[in-house]
Design a protein around this motif. Structure first.
Motif, PDB file in Angstrom:
ATOM      1  N   ALA A 129       0.841  -1.202   0.000  1.00 28.32           N
ATOM      2  CA  ALA A 129       0.000   0.000   0.000  1.00 28.32           C
ATOM      3  C   ALA A 129       0.872   1.247   0.000  1.00 28.32           C
ATOM      4  CB  ALA A 129      -0.916   0.005   1.213  1.00 28.32           C
ATOM      5  N   ALA A 130       0.423   2.257  -0.742  1.00 30.08           N
ATOM      6  CA  ALA A 130       1.147   3.527  -0.782  1.00 30.08           C
ATOM      7  C   ALA A 130       0.985   4.265   0.544  1.00 30.08           C
ATOM      8  CB  ALA A 130       0.628   4.382  -1.926  1.00 30.08           C
ATOM      9  N   ALA A 131       1.884   5.212   0.768  1.00 32.90           N
ATOM     10  CA  ALA A 131       1.755   6.039   1.969  1.00 32.90           C
ATOM     11  C   ALA A 131       0.449   6.821   1.908  1.00 32.90           C
ATOM     12  CB  ALA A 131       2.939   7.000   2.052  1.00 32.90           C
ATOM     13  N   PRO A 132      -0.216   7.009   3.039  1.00 30.38           N
ATOM     14  CA  PRO A 132      -1.496   7.727   3.035  1.00 30.38           C
ATOM     15  C   PRO A 132      -1.358   9.171   2.565  1.00 30.38           C
ATOM     16  CG  PRO A 132      -1.136   6.568   5.115  1.00 30.38           C
ATOM     17  CD  PRO A 132       0.161   6.547   4.376  1.00 30.38           C
ATOM     18  N   ASP A 133      -2.346   9.633   1.853  1.00 29.77           N
ATOM     19  CA  ASP A 133      -2.404  11.042   1.476  1.00 29.77           C
ATOM     20  C   ASP A 133      -2.602  11.860   2.756  1.00 29.77           C
ATOM     21  OD1 ASP A 133      -4.200  13.521   0.684  1.00 29.77           O
ATOM     22  OD2 ASP A 133      -3.173  12.872  -1.147  1.00 29.77           O
ATOM     23  N   PRO A 134      -2.018  13.077   2.842  1.00 27.66           N
ATOM     24  CA  PRO A 134      -2.192  13.895   4.045  1.00 27.66           C
ATOM     25  C   PRO A 134      -3.657  14.132   4.411  1.00 27.66           C
ATOM     26  CG  PRO A 134      -0.460  14.807   2.675  1.00 27.66           C
ATOM     27  CD  PRO A 134      -1.086  13.713   1.886  1.00 27.66           C
ATOM     28  N   ARG A 135      -4.537  14.128   3.431  1.00 28.16           N
ATOM     29  CA  ARG A 135      -5.962  14.351   3.698  1.00 28.16           C
ATOM     30  C   ARG A 135      -6.628  13.169   4.388  1.00 28.16           C
ATOM     31  NH1 ARG A 135      -7.360  15.888  -2.433  1.00 28.16           N
ATOM     32  NH2 ARG A 135      -5.890  14.143  -2.638  1.00 28.16           N
ATOM     33  N   CYS A 136      -5.880  12.073   4.485  1.00 26.93           N
ATOM     34  CA  CYS A 136      -6.421  10.869   5.131  1.00 26.93           C
ATOM     35  C   CYS A 136      -6.059  10.787   6.617  1.00 26.93           C
ATOM     36  CB  CYS A 136      -5.882   9.621   4.436  1.00 26.93           C
ATOM     37  SG  CYS A 136      -6.306   9.446   2.697  1.00 26.93           S
ATOM     38  N   MET A 137      -5.293  11.747   7.111  1.00 25.71           N
ATOM     39  CA  MET A 137      -4.717  11.605   8.437  1.00 25.71           C
ATOM     40  C   MET A 137      -5.628  12.038   9.580  1.00 25.71           C
ATOM     41  SD  MET A 137      -2.054  10.135   7.484  1.00 25.71           S
ATOM     42  CE  MET A 137      -1.286   9.963   9.097  1.00 25.71           C
ATOM     43  N   THR A 138      -6.804  12.538   9.275  1.00 17.29           N
ATOM     44  CA  THR A 138      -7.754  12.906  10.337  1.00 17.29           C
ATOM     45  C   THR A 138      -9.119  12.302  10.051  1.00 17.29           C
ATOM     46  OG1 THR A 138      -8.333  14.956   9.162  1.00 17.29           O
ATOM     47  CG2 THR A 138      -6.571  15.096  10.803  1.00 17.29           C
ATOM     48  N   GLY A 139      -9.815  11.928  11.115  1.00 20.94           N
ATOM     49  CA  GLY A 139     -11.176  11.403  10.984  1.00 20.94           C
ATOM     50  C   GLY A 139     -11.228   9.965  10.489  1.00 20.94           C
TER      51      GLY A 139
END
Length: 289
Positions: free
Chosen positions: A165-175
């Protein structure tokens, strides 16, 4: 009465004459021995041939190149280096298998293990191009294969999933987020920056692409059937128009050799069943490269 000589008749030889002849012969032999001369032969024309010289070593006849070490014999070229062979494992072997698939010598999907089908595929490729059919991937075979193929994309290396899996997008880091990477073709289910689960996903084709951006789940349907394509969409979680995250039996069967009509397909039914139970309406969906 007088006594005659030992021999009668004209031309006879007396004893004293015989003795004189013997003495002359002895003198002649002695002269030959002293002078070192040899007897001379006379040819049919009465001429004496040139004397034969003695005491010299004859010059050996020149030898032909074939009689000595051949000048054009060169050492045999060393065999090409073997890069991978049966039993080897790794990403390099996976790339080899993907390239063999591109030229239709390997029908099965890459596994990362140099197995019997891979050996047979390499032998076929080698034989077609006049190379020794060893079944081992050597430097010469690899160079020929690389020139005929392109560098495999991630989905070609992992046509049935399993890619990291790719590193998470910064927009995925909350919620609470369905974090969907087109680059690695994976979905992370994340809560407050922590990954709860990951799964392989598939997207739409170039004619029906999956939209990218930030969305939210607005509708869930456990036993959904498409009203446009009349296909089953189990565990559907809609996030943008008719596009949804859902289970795809076609993805499970064909892998990345197929595509969706724009939805995010999941191939593991067990994982999406668990995900469907956890996701709530309003949870965020991020689709990115």
């Amino acid at each position: 009465m007088r006594t005659t000589g030992a021999t009668g008749g004209t031309g006879g030889t007396t004893a004293s004459g015989t003795t004189a002849v013997k003495r002359s012969l002895a003198a002649l032999v002695a002269l030959v021995a002293v002078s070192g001369c040899t007897a001379q032969a006379v040819d049919a024309h009465g001429k004496t041939p040139p004397p034969t010289r003695t005491g010299r070593t004859a010059t050996p006849a020149p030898t032909s190149p074939s009689a000595s070490t051949p000048q054009d014999d060169k050492p045999a070229a060393p065999a090409p280096k073997v890069l991978w062979s049966r039993g080897d494992k790794g990403t390099d072997v996976r790339e080899l298998q993907a390239r063999l698939h591109q030229v239709a010598w390997l029908i099965t999907a890459p596994t990362g293990t140099y197995d019997a089908p891979t050996v047979d595929a390499v032998k076929g490729f080698q034989g077609k191009r006049g190379l020794p059919r060893t079944g081992d991937l050597d430097t010469v075979t690899w160079e020929r294969l690389r020139k005929m193929t392109h560098k495999p994309a991630d989905w070609e290396l992992y046509p049935y999933g399993g890619q990291p899996a790719a590193a998470p997008d910064p927009r995925c880091m909350t919620g609470r987020v369905l974090c969907v990477s087109k680059g690695s073709r994976t979905l992370r289910w994340m809560i407050d920056g922590k990954t709860v689960s990951t799964m392989d996903v598939r997207f739409g084709s170039q004619y029906t692409p999956t939209r990218e951006g930030v969305f939210s789940v607005y509708f869930k349907s456990r036993y959904h059937v498409s009203t446009i394509y009349h296909t089953s969409m189990p565990y559907a979680m809609f996030f943008s128009g008719g596009q949804a995250v859902h289970y795809s039996p076609d993805f499970a069967a064909r892998g990345y050799y197929g595509a969706s009509h724009g939805c995010v397909n999941v191939r593991d039914e067990g994982k999406i069943a668990t995900l469907f139970a956890q996701v709530r309406t309003g949870d965020k969906v991020v689709v990115y490269w």
